[in-house]
Design a protein around this motif. Structure first.
Motif, PDB file in Angstrom:
ATOM      1  N   GLY A  49      -6.137  30.868 -57.252  1.00 28.50           N
ATOM      2  CA  GLY A  49      -6.489  31.268 -55.893  1.00 28.50           C
ATOM      3  C   GLY A  49      -7.163  30.141 -55.136  1.00 28.50           C
ATOM      4  N   ARG A  50      -8.048  29.424 -55.820  1.00 31.56           N
ATOM      5  CA  ARG A  50      -8.733  28.292 -55.199  1.00 31.56           C
ATOM      6  C   ARG A  50      -7.728  27.215 -54.779  1.00 31.56           C
ATOM      7  NH1 ARG A  50     -12.035  27.599 -52.057  1.00 31.56           N
ATOM      8  NH2 ARG A  50     -13.345  29.067 -53.155  1.00 31.56           N
ATOM      9  N   LYS A  51      -6.726  26.954 -55.617  1.00 32.39           N
ATOM     10  CA  LYS A  51      -5.708  25.958 -55.286  1.00 32.39           C
ATOM     11  C   LYS A  51      -4.907  26.376 -54.050  1.00 32.39           C
ATOM     12  CE  LYS A  51      -5.089  24.033 -59.917  1.00 32.39           C
ATOM     13  NZ  LYS A  51      -4.210  23.968 -61.097  1.00 32.39           N
ATOM     14  N   ARG A  52      -4.591  27.661 -53.946  1.00 30.11           N
ATOM     15  CA  ARG A  52      -3.854  28.156 -52.777  1.00 30.11           C
ATOM     16  C   ARG A  52      -4.679  27.983 -51.502  1.00 30.11           C
ATOM     17  NH1 ARG A  52      -1.759  34.042 -53.469  1.00 30.11           N
ATOM     18  NH2 ARG A  52      -0.907  33.571 -51.432  1.00 30.11           N
ATOM     19  N   VAL A  53      -5.967  28.307 -51.594  1.00 33.05           N
ATOM     20  CA  VAL A  53      -6.846  28.160 -50.434  1.00 33.05           C
ATOM     21  C   VAL A  53      -6.939  26.685 -50.031  1.00 33.05           C
ATOM     22  CG1 VAL A  53      -9.257  28.316 -49.681  1.00 33.05           C
ATOM     23  CG2 VAL A  53      -8.180  30.262 -50.815  1.00 33.05           C
ATOM     24  N   ASP A  54      -7.096  25.807 -51.013  1.00 35.73           N
ATOM     25  CA  ASP A  54      -7.174  24.370 -50.731  1.00 35.73           C
ATOM     26  C   ASP A  54      -5.896  23.858 -50.077  1.00 35.73           C
ATOM     27  OD1 ASP A  54      -9.727  24.301 -51.760  1.00 35.73           O
ATOM     28  OD2 ASP A  54      -9.129  23.488 -53.714  1.00 35.73           O
ATOM     29  N   ARG A  55      -4.745  24.351 -50.554  1.00 34.96           N
ATOM     30  CA  ARG A  55      -3.464  23.932 -49.973  1.00 34.96           C
ATOM     31  C   ARG A  55      -3.379  24.333 -48.506  1.00 34.96           C
ATOM     32  NH1 ARG A  55       1.561  25.811 -48.983  1.00 34.96           N
ATOM     33  NH2 ARG A  55       1.227  27.866 -49.856  1.00 34.96           N
ATOM     34  N   HIS A  56      -3.819  25.560 -48.192  1.00 31.45           N
ATOM     35  CA  HIS A  56      -3.787  26.025 -46.807  1.00 31.45           C
ATOM     36  C   HIS A  56      -4.775  25.252 -45.941  1.00 31.45           C
ATOM     37  CE1 HIS A  56      -0.952  29.431 -46.805  1.00 31.45           C
ATOM     38  NE2 HIS A  56      -1.249  29.481 -48.092  1.00 31.45           N
ATOM     39  N   ARG A  57      -5.927  24.905 -46.501  1.00 32.35           N
ATOM     40  CA  ARG A  57      -6.893  24.100 -45.740  1.00 32.35           C
ATOM     41  C   ARG A  57      -6.313  22.728 -45.418  1.00 32.35           C
ATOM     42  NH1 ARG A  57     -12.166  25.949 -49.067  1.00 32.35           N
ATOM     43  NH2 ARG A  57     -12.671  27.754 -47.794  1.00 32.35           N
ATOM     44  N   ASN A  58      -5.603  22.153 -46.380  1.00 32.50           N
ATOM     45  CA  ASN A  58      -4.962  20.852 -46.145  1.00 32.50           C
ATOM     46  C   ASN A  58      -3.903  20.950 -45.050  1.00 32.50           C
ATOM     47  OD1 ASN A  58      -6.498  19.406 -47.991  1.00 32.50           O
ATOM     48  ND2 ASN A  58      -5.090  19.824 -49.687  1.00 32.50           N
ATOM     49  N   LEU A  59      -3.159  22.067 -45.030  1.00 34.38           N
ATOM     50  CA  LEU A  59      -2.157  22.272 -43.980  1.00 34.38           C
ATOM     51  C   LEU A  59      -2.810  22.315 -42.598  1.00 34.38           C
ATOM     52  CD1 LEU A  59       0.182  25.030 -45.505  1.00 34.38           C
ATOM     53  CD2 LEU A  59       0.861  22.712 -44.884  1.00 34.38           C
ATOM     54  N   ARG A  60      -4.001  22.908 -42.513  1.00 33.69           N
ATOM     55  CA  ARG A  60      -4.693  23.076 -41.227  1.00 33.69           C
ATOM     56  C   ARG A  60      -5.482  21.844 -40.802  1.00 33.69           C
ATOM     57  NH1 ARG A  60      -6.357  27.729 -43.764  1.00 33.69           N
ATOM     58  NH2 ARG A  60      -8.580  27.239 -43.651  1.00 33.69           N
ATOM     59  N   ARG A  61      -5.692  20.910 -41.703  1.00 34.40           N
ATOM     60  CA  ARG A  61      -6.532  19.751 -41.399  1.00 34.40           C
ATOM     61  C   ARG A  61      -6.039  19.041 -40.136  1.00 34.40           C
ATOM     62  NH1 ARG A  61      -7.232  17.539 -46.362  1.00 34.40           N
ATOM     63  NH2 ARG A  61      -9.162  18.700 -46.545  1.00 34.40           N
ATOM     64  N   GLY A  62      -6.978  18.761 -39.245  1.00 31.91           N
ATOM     65  CA  GLY A  62      -6.669  18.040 -38.009  1.00 31.91           C
ATOM     66  C   GLY A  62      -6.109  18.914 -36.895  1.00 31.91           C
ATOM     67  N   LYS A  63      -5.962  20.217 -37.135  1.00 30.94           N
ATOM     68  CA  LYS A  63      -5.394  21.102 -36.108  1.00 30.94           C
ATOM     69  C   LYS A  63      -6.464  21.866 -35.336  1.00 30.94           C
ATOM     70  CE  LYS A  63      -1.113  21.558 -38.722  1.00 30.94           C
ATOM     71  NZ  LYS A  63      -0.339  22.399 -39.620  1.00 30.94           N
ATOM     72  N   GLU A  64      -7.724  21.621 -35.669  1.00 26.62           N
ATOM     73  CA  GLU A  64      -8.871  22.168 -34.932  1.00 26.62           C
ATOM     74  C   GLU A  64      -8.957  23.689 -34.939  1.00 26.62           C
ATOM     75  OE1 GLU A  64      -8.539  20.312 -31.099  1.00 26.62           O
ATOM     76  OE2 GLU A  64      -9.308  18.401 -31.862  1.00 26.62           O
ATOM     77  N   PHE A  65      -8.610  24.304 -36.067  1.00 33.68           N
ATOM     78  CA  PHE A  65      -8.817  25.743 -36.230  1.00 33.68           C
ATOM     79  C   PHE A  65     -10.263  26.009 -36.638  1.00 33.68           C
ATOM     80  CE2 PHE A  65      -4.190  25.824 -36.864  1.00 33.68           C
ATOM     81  CZ  PHE A  65      -3.835  26.981 -36.192  1.00 33.68           C
ATOM     82  N   VAL A  66     -10.822  27.065 -36.097  1.00 32.95           N
ATOM     83  CA  VAL A  66     -12.094  27.587 -36.577  1.00 32.95           C
ATOM     84  C   VAL A  66     -11.737  28.675 -37.583  1.00 32.95           C
ATOM     85  CG1 VAL A  66     -14.201  28.836 -35.978  1.00 32.95           C
ATOM     86  CG2 VAL A  66     -13.267  27.115 -34.400  1.00 32.95           C
ATOM     87  N   THR A  67     -12.157  28.514 -38.838  1.00 32.09           N
ATOM     88  CA  THR A  67     -11.795  29.477 -39.886  1.00 32.09           C
ATOM     89  C   THR A  67     -12.813  30.601 -39.949  1.00 32.09           C
ATOM     90  OG1 THR A  67     -10.697  27.759 -41.177  1.00 32.09           O
ATOM     91  CG2 THR A  67     -11.319  29.768 -42.348  1.00 32.09           C
TER      92      THR A  67
END
Length: 198
Positions: A49-67
């Motif tokens: 689960g942690r790996k999936r979350v990290d992968r999604h965070r990497n996808l969002r990097r630089g796109k200025e989303f507030v999580t």
């Protein structure tokens, strides 16, 4: 505007949904910087689960989303957002449904879960400028499951049905290719970089 993005595991639906959110936020009033929110519904219980979350965070990097972490009670995310123009991406309905169904001592019924989620989705749709919802395809593997899992799959099916009715656009992503299923106005859909439009 509400966009429903569906697809199987690894289909590219998350990347497409994120790029769509960015594109819609940019296409709005040019002089307004529109806030982009990412509603994360996954609860992390293990390393996978942690790996999936990290992968999604990497996808969002630089796109200025507030999580915003919102594993249940999805409409509660509205209290955590600033007012005004905003684009919201919810990732994803399958996690939200599982959390709503199984987070208590006793599993909630599929009807109760469906009603609660759809009520929250309606509130978010009404109070956001653009709302992108990611969900999984169900009923495609042909496997017979136990009663509890079957109840969950049926809840997902009902929720997807309701979401498709609420959405202005429905897009299915297959092998990285977005296929537009619902587009009543027949207008050009925002292009997501890195994915082809069919």
């Amino acid at each position: 505007m509400m966009v429903l993005v569906v697809g199987g595991s690894g289909s590219g639906k998350s990347s497409y949904a994120e790029e769509t959110a960015v594109s819609l936020a940019q296409e709005s009033v040019k002089e307004i910087v529109m806030k982009k929110y990412y509603l994360a519904t996954m609860q992390v219980f293990d390393e996978e689960g942690r790996k999936r979350v990290d992968r999604h965070r990497n996808l969002r990097r630089g796109k200025e989303f507030v999580t915003i972490e919102q594993p249940t009670g999805i409409s509660g995310a509205l209290k955590k957002m600033e007012t005004g123009e905003r684009t919201v991406l919810l990732e994803c309905i399958s996690n939200l449904t599982a959390n709503e169904m199984f987070s208590g001592k006793k599993a909630n019924t599929k009807m109760q879960v469906m009603e609660d989620i759809i009520c929250g989705i309606k509130q978010l749709k009404e109070q956001t400028t653009h709302f992108i919802v990611v969900s999984n395809n169900v009923f495609e593997d042909g496997i017979t499951y136990d009663e509890t899992t079957t109840e969950y799959i049926h809840a997902m099916g009902m929720i997807n049905h309701k979401l498709a009715a609420l959405a202005d656009w429905v897009v299915e992503v297959v092998a990285g290719i977005p296929i537009i299923i619902k587009n009543p106005a027949k207008r050009d859909f925002p292009r997501a970089s890195g994915l082809r439009k069919q």
